[in-house]
Design a protein around this motif. Structure first.
Motif, PDB file in Angstrom:
ATOM      1  N   UNK A   1     -18.604  21.594 -12.964  1.00  0.00           N
ATOM      2  CA  UNK A   1     -19.643  22.028 -11.966  1.00  0.00           C
ATOM      3  C   UNK A   1     -20.118  20.976 -11.448  1.00  0.00           C
ATOM      4  N   UNK A   2     -19.480  20.382 -10.316  1.00  0.00           N
ATOM      5  CA  UNK A   2     -19.562  19.506  -9.612  1.00  0.00           C
ATOM      6  C   UNK A   2     -19.976  19.658  -8.159  1.00  0.00           C
ATOM      7  N   UNK A   3     -20.832  19.034  -7.361  1.00  0.00           N
ATOM      8  CA  UNK A   3     -21.106  19.644  -6.146  1.00  0.00           C
ATOM      9  C   UNK A   3     -20.052  19.046  -5.072  1.00  0.00           C
TER      10      UNK A   3
ATOM     11  N   UNK B   1      -2.714  27.748  -0.926  1.00  0.00           N
ATOM     12  CA  UNK B   1      -3.846  28.746  -1.047  1.00  0.00           C
ATOM     13  C   UNK B   1      -4.587  28.779  -2.427  1.00  0.00           C
ATOM     14  N   UNK B   2      -3.639  28.847  -3.662  1.00  0.00           N
ATOM     15  CA  UNK B   2      -4.100  28.988  -5.038  1.00  0.00           C
ATOM     16  C   UNK B   2      -5.139  27.790  -5.161  1.00  0.00           C
ATOM     17  N   UNK B   3      -4.618  26.443  -4.955  1.00  0.00           N
ATOM     18  CA  UNK B   3      -5.338  25.110  -5.385  1.00  0.00           C
ATOM     19  C   UNK B   3      -6.512  25.101  -4.747  1.00  0.00           C
ATOM     20  N   UNK B   4      -6.551  25.354  -3.475  1.00  0.00           N
ATOM     21  CA  UNK B   4      -7.755  25.310  -2.707  1.00  0.00           C
ATOM     22  C   UNK B   4      -8.732  26.349  -3.058  1.00  0.00           C
TER      23      UNK B   4
ATOM     24  N   UNK C   1     -15.143  24.050  -3.080  1.00  0.00           N
ATOM     25  CA  UNK C   1     -15.472  22.979  -1.780  1.00  0.00           C
ATOM     26  C   UNK C   1     -15.383  23.649  -0.715  1.00  0.00           C
ATOM     27  N   UNK C   2     -15.457  22.841   0.369  1.00  0.00           N
ATOM     28  CA  UNK C   2     -15.655  23.038   1.735  1.00  0.00           C
ATOM     29  C   UNK C   2     -14.400  23.252   2.521  1.00  0.00           C
ATOM     30  N   UNK C   3     -13.193  23.121   1.857  1.00  0.00           N
ATOM     31  CA  UNK C   3     -12.136  23.058   2.559  1.00  0.00           C
ATOM     32  C   UNK C   3     -11.647  24.540   3.140  1.00  0.00           C
TER      33      UNK C   3
ATOM     34  N   UNK D   1       0.868  -1.179   0.173  1.00  0.00           N
ATOM     35  CA  UNK D   1      -0.340   0.119   0.168  1.00  0.00           C
ATOM     36  C   UNK D   1       1.011   1.365  -0.032  1.00  0.00           C
ATOM     37  N   UNK D   2       0.423   1.975  -0.958  1.00  0.00           N
ATOM     38  CA  UNK D   2       1.466   3.288  -0.967  1.00  0.00           C
ATOM     39  C   UNK D   2       0.340   4.408  -0.345  1.00  0.00           C
ATOM     40  N   UNK D   3       0.557   5.081   0.715  1.00  0.00           N
ATOM     41  CA  UNK D   3      -0.290   6.015   1.315  1.00  0.00           C
ATOM     42  C   UNK D   3       0.485   7.576   1.209  1.00  0.00           C
ATOM     43  N   UNK D   4      -0.170   8.408   0.380  1.00  0.00           N
ATOM     44  CA  UNK D   4       0.246   9.766   0.122  1.00  0.00           C
ATOM     45  C   UNK D   4      -0.465  10.639   0.903  1.00  0.00           C
ATOM     46  N   UNK D   5       0.161  11.401   1.676  1.00  0.00           N
ATOM     47  CA  UNK D   5      -0.404  12.257   2.857  1.00  0.00           C
ATOM     48  C   UNK D   5       0.347  13.443   2.794  1.00  0.00           C
ATOM     49  N   UNK D   6      -0.611  14.509   3.413  1.00  0.00           N
ATOM     50  CA  UNK D   6       0.059  15.865   3.466  1.00  0.00           C
ATOM     51  C   UNK D   6      -1.182  16.551   3.710  1.00  0.00           C
ATOM     52  N   UNK D   7      -1.074  17.977   3.647  1.00  0.00           N
ATOM     53  CA  UNK D   7      -2.305  18.859   3.744  1.00  0.00           C
ATOM     54  C   UNK D   7      -2.990  18.964   2.736  1.00  0.00           C
ATOM     55  N   UNK D   8      -4.329  19.259   2.907  1.00  0.00           N
ATOM     56  CA  UNK D   8      -5.247  19.660   1.972  1.00  0.00           C
ATOM     57  C   UNK D   8      -4.710  20.462   0.634  1.00  0.00           C
ATOM     58  N   UNK D   9      -4.758  20.114  -0.411  1.00  0.00           N
ATOM     59  CA  UNK D   9      -4.138  21.030  -1.621  1.00  0.00           C
ATOM     60  C   UNK D   9      -2.800  20.657  -1.995  1.00  0.00           C
ATOM     61  N   UNK D  10      -2.213  19.555  -1.446  1.00  0.00           N
ATOM     62  CA  UNK D  10      -0.854  19.124  -1.620  1.00  0.00           C
ATOM     63  C   UNK D  10      -0.846  18.465  -2.999  1.00  0.00           C
TER      64      UNK D  10
END
Length: 359
Positions: free
Chosen positions: A294-296, A109-112, A117-119, A4-13
């Protein structure tokens, strides 16, 4: 155990996007590979001792990757946020490789902002600061393409070294409880209506859970409804242990006999199946809006409609309309989604009302 490869990090990474690229690369190379976003495994009541559900998600992941292994999958890619203090929780059946993705605060910040969405941006930046500098493998995604990051991840980790595939019979769940299964073809409204049903049940005081069957069962080559049903059963066991008394599941259905896999995997549960349909023009309109982003729920992996050209969208709408016709009379209740907003369709489902939406 299964790699299993787990990619982790903050939202937007870039965890989900890069994870999907690794998944697709391995599939093209002939590796039997699975993909599941850890965030998709925790939509259920939070145990008091685990308010952010990190431990619950790890238990759910362990159950799901066991099914992937038993279905012949050689390795699984898992993106997702981890506890910034505890890190990655134990996953007993995983031969685990981890890789942290990061980006500069300005890029996060740019990506988020772009994806919407709700991030919460401030919370995401605090999370990034908390985990930045953690040891072990890390890749900075700032200024790089998705393919470049995926290649760096694979080069730095050396992942995977997959074993030969093996197959074992998938296990059903003996858990009782109520399951609402909303299904149908692409663009018919399954996820949108299902999410409204889930939220309405929560507001009504039910200890409900939610599962998107695609999101817990991506595989190359595709393994179909047997794996989806086994993973649904595995999650239902986990969610019942967490206190859930009902579950809303949404997913594709192509032919009437597909429903049998879910009833076989959950023989003790009370399953009510809702077959959603829509006219061809409505299907095309929804597919077109999804293609434009245009996705919820922006940012979900594996959206087959995203960025598709008009001629391909017309083909998808035509196929969806044919599937709707083939499924007429299937399931417990038939739900037309043409002329009512999703919240109203969901209300009629949760309250058992009849009317134009149900027949």
């Amino acid at each position: 155990m299964i790699p299993v490869l787990w990619l982790w990090g903050p939202p937007g990474a870039g965890k989900t996007t890069v994870g999907w690229e690794v998944f697709e690369q391995l599939g093209c190379e002939g590796v039997a590979v699975g993909f599941v976003d850890i965030d998709q495994l925790g939509m259920c009541p939070a145990p008091p001792s685990d308010p952010d559900r990190h431990q619950l998600k790890a238990r759910a992941l362990d159950a799901v990757i066991t099914n992937f292994r038993d279905a012949g999958t050689q390795c699984v890619v898992v993106p997702g946020v981890t506890d910034p203090v505890r890190g990655i929780e134990p996953v007993p059946h995983a031969d685990l490789t981890t890789c942290r993705l990061r980006a500069s605060p300005a890029e996060l910040a740019r990506r988020i902002t772009v994806r919407g969405g709700a991030t919460d941006l401030a919370e995401a930046l605090r999370h990034a600061e908390a985990v930045d500098g953690a040891p072990h493998h890390a890749v900075d995604t700032t200024g790089l393409s998705v393919a470049e990051v995926a290649r760096l991840v694979r080069d730095q980790t050396g992942w995977p070294d997959p074993p030969a595939p093996t197959r074992t019979a998938l296990r059903p769940s003996e858990e009782s409880g109520e399951i609402l299964l909303l299904c149908g073809p692409a663009a018919v409204g399954k996820s949108t209506v299902g999410w409204h049903v889930y939220q309405q049940l929560l507001r009504a005081g039910r200890t409900a859970a939610f599962v998107d069957l695609d999101q817990i069962s991506f595989s190359r080559p595709q393994l179909g409804h047997d794996l989806r049903a086994a993973n649904l059963a595995a999650l239902w066991r986990t969610f019942r242990d967490a206190g859930a008394d009902c579950l809303v599941a949404v997913g594709p259905l192509d032919q009437p006999e597909d429903l049998a896999a879910y009833r076989a995997a959950l023989p003790a549960a009370t399953i009510t199946s809702y077959l959603l349909d829509a006219s061809r023009d409505v299907l095309l309109d929804r597919a077109t809006r999804r293609a434009r982003g245009e996705s919820p729920a922006p940012g979900l992996a594996g959206d087959v409609l995203l960025a598709q050209p008009p001629d391909r969208l017309a083909e998808i709408a035509d196929q969806a309309a044919r599937t709707v016709d083939a499924l007429r009379g299937t399931g417990d209740l038939h739900v037309n989604t043409d002329h009512l907003p999703p919240a109203e369709i969901a209300r009629r489902i949760t309250t058992g009302r009849g009317g134009p939406a149900l027949s």
